[in-house]
Design a protein around this motif. Structure first.
Motif, PDB file in Angstrom:
ATOM      1  N   SER A 167      31.396 -33.890  42.810  1.00 35.40           N
ATOM      2  CA  SER A 167      30.905 -34.855  42.796  1.00 35.40           C
ATOM      3  C   SER A 167      29.869 -35.098  44.213  1.00 35.40           C
ATOM      4  CB  SER A 167      32.061 -35.944  42.923  1.00 35.40           C
ATOM      5  OG  SER A 167      31.625 -37.308  43.426  1.00 35.40           O
ATOM      6  N   GLY A 189      26.996 -32.872  43.274  1.00 38.05           N
ATOM      7  CA  GLY A 189      25.990 -33.716  42.316  1.00 38.05           C
ATOM      8  C   GLY A 189      25.372 -34.904  42.852  1.00 38.05           C
ATOM      9  N   ASN A 190      25.953 -35.384  43.684  1.00 38.21           N
ATOM     10  CA  ASN A 190      25.265 -36.848  44.458  1.00 38.21           C
ATOM     11  C   ASN A 190      24.197 -35.963  45.196  1.00 38.21           C
ATOM     12  OD1 ASN A 190      26.888 -38.743  43.195  1.00 38.21           O
ATOM     13  ND2 ASN A 190      28.502 -38.826  44.969  1.00 38.21           N
ATOM     14  N   TYR A 202      22.361 -33.419  44.519  1.00 38.47           N
ATOM     15  CA  TYR A 202      21.176 -33.075  43.607  1.00 38.47           C
ATOM     16  C   TYR A 202      20.627 -34.413  42.931  1.00 38.47           C
ATOM     17  CZ  TYR A 202      22.404 -28.311  42.891  1.00 38.47           C
ATOM     18  OH  TYR A 202      22.271 -26.812  43.059  1.00 38.47           O
ATOM     19  N   LYS A 203      21.265 -35.573  42.612  1.00 40.93           N
ATOM     20  CA  LYS A 203      20.777 -36.734  42.388  1.00 40.93           C
ATOM     21  C   LYS A 203      19.923 -37.368  43.292  1.00 40.93           C
ATOM     22  CE  LYS A 203      23.642 -39.319  39.939  1.00 40.93           C
ATOM     23  NZ  LYS A 203      24.720 -40.530  39.513  1.00 40.93           N
ATOM     24  N   SER A 204      20.435 -37.233  44.571  1.00 38.21           N
ATOM     25  CA  SER A 204      19.407 -37.753  45.792  1.00 38.21           C
ATOM     26  C   SER A 204      17.968 -36.918  45.762  1.00 38.21           C
ATOM     27  CB  SER A 204      20.050 -37.631  47.059  1.00 38.21           C
ATOM     28  OG  SER A 204      21.183 -38.214  47.053  1.00 38.21           O
ATOM     29  N   ASP A 212      16.672 -35.208  43.087  1.00 37.40           N
ATOM     30  CA  ASP A 212      15.917 -35.438  42.041  1.00 37.40           C
ATOM     31  C   ASP A 212      15.123 -36.614  41.928  1.00 37.40           C
ATOM     32  OD1 ASP A 212      17.371 -33.325  40.914  1.00 37.40           O
ATOM     33  OD2 ASP A 212      18.449 -34.372  39.604  1.00 37.40           O
ATOM     34  N   VAL A 213      15.346 -37.591  42.943  1.00 37.73           N
ATOM     35  CA  VAL A 213      14.519 -38.824  42.847  1.00 37.73           C
ATOM     36  C   VAL A 213      13.177 -38.409  43.505  1.00 37.73           C
ATOM     37  CG1 VAL A 213      14.069 -41.060  44.127  1.00 37.73           C
ATOM     38  CG2 VAL A 213      16.415 -40.352  43.420  1.00 37.73           C
ATOM     39  N   GLU A 264      11.692 -36.194  40.726  1.00 39.38           N
ATOM     40  CA  GLU A 264      11.000 -36.980  39.376  1.00 39.38           C
ATOM     41  C   GLU A 264       9.847 -37.865  39.876  1.00 39.38           C
ATOM     42  OE1 GLU A 264      13.753 -39.013  36.202  1.00 39.38           O
ATOM     43  OE2 GLU A 264      13.789 -39.869  38.094  1.00 39.38           O
ATOM     44  N   THR A 299      13.959 -32.080  36.965  1.00 34.81           N
ATOM     45  CA  THR A 299      15.150 -32.201  38.285  1.00 34.81           C
ATOM     46  C   THR A 299      16.252 -31.299  37.820  1.00 34.81           C
ATOM     47  OG1 THR A 299      15.952 -33.956  36.393  1.00 34.81           O
ATOM     48  CG2 THR A 299      14.562 -34.734  37.850  1.00 34.81           C
ATOM     49  N   GLY A 339      19.929 -32.366  38.699  1.00 36.76           N
ATOM     50  CA  GLY A 339      21.150 -32.745  38.353  1.00 36.76           C
ATOM     51  C   GLY A 339      21.442 -32.437  36.938  1.00 36.76           C
TER      52      GLY A 339
END
Length: 169
Positions: A92, A95-96, A98-100, A102-103, A106, A112, A114
């Motif tokens: 988690s 993953g978070n 990666y998500k950050s 990815d912004v 993108e 991306t 994630g």
């Protein structure tokens, strides 16, 4: 030979045959250690050990004093549940991260990371499950089957937890 004696001998032969068939069937009957199983349907250990404190369970699993095979299996399962919880926490976090990241990717029209991380985790879980089933089924009909399975799941899960790093690490 009288008819009654022939009937008696025929009935005795039939009974003997039925006995042998039943005896041979029971010799090759399935046990819980000789059939496939689905670990996802296993009773969670908080249910298995309900009514016991965490300290009591830890002490019991450490010493395994007066433990049945089912108890030993549950202790190994418990180890996997703990390792799995640690992995979920770490995954988690990663993953978070990666998500950050990815912004910005993108926003710049770049691919991306994630979704690929999530895909890799699903593929890894399939690998782990298949590897542990293979390792366990190779034992054949063994009473240590479930302990071996849970130990394999724990070992591979801990290895990934130790290897996972944030994208910036």
């Amino acid at each position: 030979m009288p008819v009654t004696k022939l009937i008696f001998l025929s009935l005795r032969n039939i009974a003997s045959t039925i006995f042998l068939v039943m005896a041979s069937y029971s010799a090759y009957a399935s046990t819980i250690y000789s059939v496939p199983f689905d670990y996802k349907r296993a009773t969670p250990t908080n249910i298995y050990f309900s009514g016991k404190t965490e300290a009591e369970i830890s002490r019991f699993c450490k010493t395994q004093s007066h433990a049945s095979q089912a108890d030993v299996d549950a202790c190994a399962h418990r180890d996997f549940e703990k390792a799995s919880a640690e992995l979920l926490k770490r995954a988690s976090e990663v993953g978070n991260a990666y998500k950050s990241g990815d912004v910005e990717l993108e926003e710049n029209g770049q691919p991306t990371a994630g979704p690929y991380f999530l895909k890799s985790m699903a593929a890894w879980a399939d690998f782990r499950d298949a590897a542990c089933y293979a390792e366990t089924y190779a034992l054949g009909e063994a009473s240590s089957r479930y302990v071996e399975f849970w130990d394999c799941m724990t070992r591979i899960t801990k290895a990934l937890t130790n290897e996972l790093s944030s994208p910036k690490d």
